[in-house]
Design a protein around this motif. Structure first.
Motif, PDB file in Angstrom:
ATOM      1  N   GLU A  78     -25.704 -16.158  -5.477  1.00 55.45           N
ATOM      2  CA  GLU A  78     -25.888 -16.059  -4.075  1.00 55.45           C
ATOM      3  C   GLU A  78     -25.979 -15.071  -3.350  1.00 55.45           C
ATOM      4  OE1 GLU A  78     -21.853 -18.424  -4.309  1.00 55.45           O
ATOM      5  OE2 GLU A  78     -21.166 -16.572  -3.984  1.00 55.45           O
ATOM      6  N   PHE A  79     -26.088 -16.114  -1.836  1.00 52.73           N
ATOM      7  CA  PHE A  79     -25.537 -14.757  -0.977  1.00 52.73           C
ATOM      8  C   PHE A  79     -24.890 -15.348   0.183  1.00 52.73           C
ATOM      9  CE2 PHE A  79     -29.857 -15.646   0.263  1.00 52.73           C
ATOM     10  CZ  PHE A  79     -29.689 -16.497   1.712  1.00 52.73           C
ATOM     11  N   GLN A  80     -24.189 -14.567   1.086  1.00 47.04           N
ATOM     12  CA  GLN A  80     -23.661 -15.608   2.384  1.00 47.04           C
ATOM     13  C   GLN A  80     -24.237 -14.655   3.879  1.00 47.04           C
ATOM     14  OE1 GLN A  80     -18.938 -16.380   3.282  1.00 47.04           O
ATOM     15  NE2 GLN A  80     -19.485 -14.857   1.680  1.00 47.04           N
ATOM     16  N   ILE A  81     -24.029 -15.238   4.777  1.00 45.87           N
ATOM     17  CA  ILE A  81     -24.458 -14.872   6.099  1.00 45.87           C
ATOM     18  C   ILE A  81     -22.768 -15.199   6.476  1.00 45.87           C
ATOM     19  CG2 ILE A  81     -25.928 -15.229   7.946  1.00 45.87           C
ATOM     20  CD1 ILE A  81     -27.413 -17.259   5.764  1.00 45.87           C
ATOM     21  N   VAL A  82     -22.752 -13.818   7.106  1.00 50.54           N
ATOM     22  CA  VAL A  82     -21.451 -13.277   7.910  1.00 50.54           C
ATOM     23  C   VAL A  82     -21.942 -13.250   9.199  1.00 50.54           C
ATOM     24  CG1 VAL A  82     -19.616 -13.754   5.874  1.00 50.54           C
ATOM     25  CG2 VAL A  82     -20.955 -11.569   7.174  1.00 50.54           C
ATOM     26  N   ASN A  83     -20.700 -12.881  10.349  1.00 44.86           N
ATOM     27  CA  ASN A  83     -21.148 -13.131  11.421  1.00 44.86           C
ATOM     28  C   ASN A  83     -20.726 -11.311  11.867  1.00 44.86           C
ATOM     29  OD1 ASN A  83     -21.044 -12.698  14.131  1.00 44.86           O
ATOM     30  ND2 ASN A  83     -20.414 -14.941  14.965  1.00 44.86           N
ATOM     31  N   GLY A  84     -21.533 -10.813  12.406  1.00 45.37           N
ATOM     32  CA  GLY A  84     -21.410  -9.311  12.323  1.00 45.37           C
ATOM     33  C   GLY A  84     -20.560  -8.851  13.443  1.00 45.37           C
ATOM     34  N   ARG A  85     -20.475  -9.585  14.302  1.00 43.02           N
ATOM     35  CA  ARG A  85     -19.837  -9.254  15.595  1.00 43.02           C
ATOM     36  C   ARG A  85     -18.096  -9.820  15.583  1.00 43.02           C
ATOM     37  NH1 ARG A  85     -23.628 -12.146  19.997  1.00 43.02           N
ATOM     38  NH2 ARG A  85     -24.980 -10.361  19.677  1.00 43.02           N
ATOM     39  N   GLN A  86     -17.686 -10.298  14.330  1.00 44.55           N
ATOM     40  CA  GLN A  86     -16.462 -10.142  13.949  1.00 44.55           C
ATOM     41  C   GLN A  86     -15.912  -9.586  12.827  1.00 44.55           C
ATOM     42  OE1 GLN A  86     -15.865 -14.795  13.935  1.00 44.55           O
ATOM     43  NE2 GLN A  86     -16.546 -14.989  16.142  1.00 44.55           N
ATOM     44  N   PRO A  87     -15.377  -8.423  12.766  1.00 44.37           N
ATOM     45  CA  PRO A  87     -15.115  -7.385  11.363  1.00 44.37           C
ATOM     46  C   PRO A  87     -14.092  -7.445  10.491  1.00 44.37           C
ATOM     47  CG  PRO A  87     -15.135  -6.234  13.240  1.00 44.37           C
ATOM     48  CD  PRO A  87     -15.047  -7.610  13.872  1.00 44.37           C
ATOM     49  N   GLU A  88     -13.701  -8.775  10.612  1.00 45.78           N
ATOM     50  CA  GLU A  88     -13.009  -9.276   9.615  1.00 45.78           C
ATOM     51  C   GLU A  88     -13.710 -10.232   8.833  1.00 45.78           C
ATOM     52  OE1 GLU A  88     -12.398 -11.956  13.408  1.00 45.78           O
ATOM     53  OE2 GLU A  88     -12.150 -10.005  13.099  1.00 45.78           O
ATOM     54  N   ARG A  89     -14.417 -10.778   9.084  1.00 47.60           N
ATOM     55  CA  ARG A  89     -15.100 -11.867   8.558  1.00 47.60           C
ATOM     56  C   ARG A  89     -15.865 -10.631   7.413  1.00 47.60           C
ATOM     57  NH1 ARG A  89     -17.357 -16.862  12.270  1.00 47.60           N
ATOM     58  NH2 ARG A  89     -14.845 -17.587  13.059  1.00 47.60           N
ATOM     59  N   ILE A  90     -16.489 -10.004   7.932  1.00 48.17           N
ATOM     60  CA  ILE A  90     -16.680  -8.599   6.915  1.00 48.17           C
ATOM     61  C   ILE A  90     -15.970  -8.122   6.041  1.00 48.17           C
ATOM     62  CG2 ILE A  90     -18.330  -6.661   6.926  1.00 48.17           C
ATOM     63  CD1 ILE A  90     -19.196  -6.874   9.940  1.00 48.17           C
ATOM     64  N   ALA A  91     -15.189  -8.181   6.305  1.00 47.98           N
ATOM     65  CA  ALA A  91     -14.040  -7.112   5.353  1.00 47.98           C
ATOM     66  C   ALA A  91     -13.688  -8.371   4.806  1.00 47.98           C
ATOM     67  CB  ALA A  91     -12.574  -7.266   6.076  1.00 47.98           C
ATOM     68  N   ALA A  92     -13.514  -9.784   4.950  1.00 45.80           N
ATOM     69  CA  ALA A  92     -13.299 -11.140   3.680  1.00 45.80           C
ATOM     70  C   ALA A  92     -13.945 -11.492   3.235  1.00 45.80           C
ATOM     71  CB  ALA A  92     -12.846 -12.171   4.772  1.00 45.80           C
ATOM     72  N   ALA A  93     -15.525 -11.070   3.613  1.00 45.41           N
ATOM     73  CA  ALA A  93     -16.430 -11.907   2.371  1.00 45.41           C
ATOM     74  C   ALA A  93     -16.329 -10.576   1.169  1.00 45.41           C
ATOM     75  CB  ALA A  93     -17.903 -11.768   3.199  1.00 45.41           C
ATOM     76  N   LEU A  94     -16.628  -9.096   2.348  1.00 50.46           N
ATOM     77  CA  LEU A  94     -16.532  -8.619   1.022  1.00 50.46           C
ATOM     78  C   LEU A  94     -15.322  -7.733  -0.292  1.00 50.46           C
ATOM     79  CD1 LEU A  94     -17.821  -5.037   3.535  1.00 50.46           C
ATOM     80  CD2 LEU A  94     -18.755  -7.356   1.378  1.00 50.46           C
ATOM     81  N   ASN A  95     -14.338  -9.129   0.678  1.00 52.82           N
ATOM     82  CA  ASN A  95     -13.110  -9.049  -0.897  1.00 52.82           C
ATOM     83  C   ASN A  95     -13.580 -10.702  -1.577  1.00 52.82           C
ATOM     84  OD1 ASN A  95     -11.316  -6.774  -0.106  1.00 52.82           O
ATOM     85  ND2 ASN A  95     -11.103  -7.925   1.677  1.00 52.82           N
ATOM     86  N   GLY A  96     -14.531 -10.716  -1.096  1.00 52.20           N
ATOM     87  CA  GLY A  96     -14.890 -12.656  -2.117  1.00 52.20           C
ATOM     88  C   GLY A  96     -14.739 -13.736  -1.601  1.00 52.20           C
ATOM     89  N   GLU A  97     -14.016 -13.505   0.147  1.00 49.23           N
ATOM     90  CA  GLU A  97     -13.960 -15.245   0.506  1.00 49.23           C
ATOM     91  C   GLU A  97     -14.968 -15.734   1.443  1.00 49.23           C
ATOM     92  OE1 GLU A  97     -10.530 -15.120   3.559  1.00 49.23           O
ATOM     93  OE2 GLU A  97      -9.779 -12.903   2.741  1.00 49.23           O
ATOM     94  N   HIS A  98     -14.963 -16.974   1.710  1.00 45.05           N
ATOM     95  CA  HIS A  98     -15.519 -17.713   2.160  1.00 45.05           C
ATOM     96  C   HIS A  98     -15.381 -18.619   3.015  1.00 45.05           C
ATOM     97  CE1 HIS A  98     -18.409 -21.471   1.541  1.00 45.05           C
ATOM     98  NE2 HIS A  98     -18.194 -21.111   3.165  1.00 45.05           N
ATOM     99  N   VAL A  99     -16.785 -17.056   4.297  1.00 50.24           N
ATOM    100  CA  VAL A  99     -16.828 -16.929   5.745  1.00 50.24           C
ATOM    101  C   VAL A  99     -17.690 -17.694   6.157  1.00 50.24           C
ATOM    102  CG1 VAL A  99     -14.524 -15.271   5.531  1.00 50.24           C
ATOM    103  CG2 VAL A  99     -16.571 -14.559   5.771  1.00 50.24           C
ATOM    104  N   GLY A 100     -18.710 -18.148   5.578  1.00 49.50           N
ATOM    105  CA  GLY A 100     -19.974 -17.856   6.120  1.00 49.50           C
ATOM    106  C   GLY A 100     -20.792 -19.269   5.483  1.00 49.50           C
ATOM    107  N   THR A 101     -21.808 -19.067   5.819  1.00 47.75           N
ATOM    108  CA  THR A 101     -22.538 -19.852   4.977  1.00 47.75           C
ATOM    109  C   THR A 101     -23.081 -19.550   3.547  1.00 47.75           C
ATOM    110  OG1 THR A 101     -23.507 -20.817   7.072  1.00 47.75           O
ATOM    111  CG2 THR A 101     -24.997 -21.376   4.971  1.00 47.75           C
TER     112      THR A 101
END
Length: 110
Positions: A78-101
């Motif tokens: 899979e891949f997840q699309i996250v908003n790079g304008r919200q750095p906390e979402r990048i960190a969350a995604a890299l930690n395995g959280e579902h924060v985008g599509t």
């Protein structure tokens, strides 16, 4: 060999050495319509490659070749699309959280 989407693809197996991938964009993920044109557009939390092909959106926030690469991959599920304008979402995604599509291959139903 470098593909159109910027990945280095080893000539023998065409694999990127990971099980998932995070795409950092300037949007929260995929929507059923362009949210810039329709602020009430429905967010898509999770979608399969098969459904992406079936729905045939006019535009995507990633190169369509990723759909084929995902379906042909032996490692990436899979891949997840996250908003790079919200750095906390990048960190969350890299930690395995579902924060985008999350876009996933039907071969690895999740």
């Amino acid at each position: 060999m470098t593909s159109k989407c910027g990945f280095y693809l080893p000539p023998q197996d065409g694999e990127v050495g990971c099980k998932n991938l995070t795409l950092v964009k300037d949007v929260d993920g995929l929507f059923e319509e362009d949210p810039k044109l329709n602020p009430n557009a429905n967010f898509i939390s999770k979608i399969s490659t098969a459904e992406l092909r079936e729905r045939n959106f006019d535009t995507l926030v990633f190169d369509r070749i990723l759909i084929d690469l995902l379906d042909q991959s032996r490692l990436i599920r899979e891949f997840q699309i996250v908003n790079g304008r919200q750095p906390e979402r990048i960190a969350a995604a890299l930690n395995g959280e579902h924060v985008g599509t999350i876009v996933y291959s039907e071969r690895f139903k999740t």
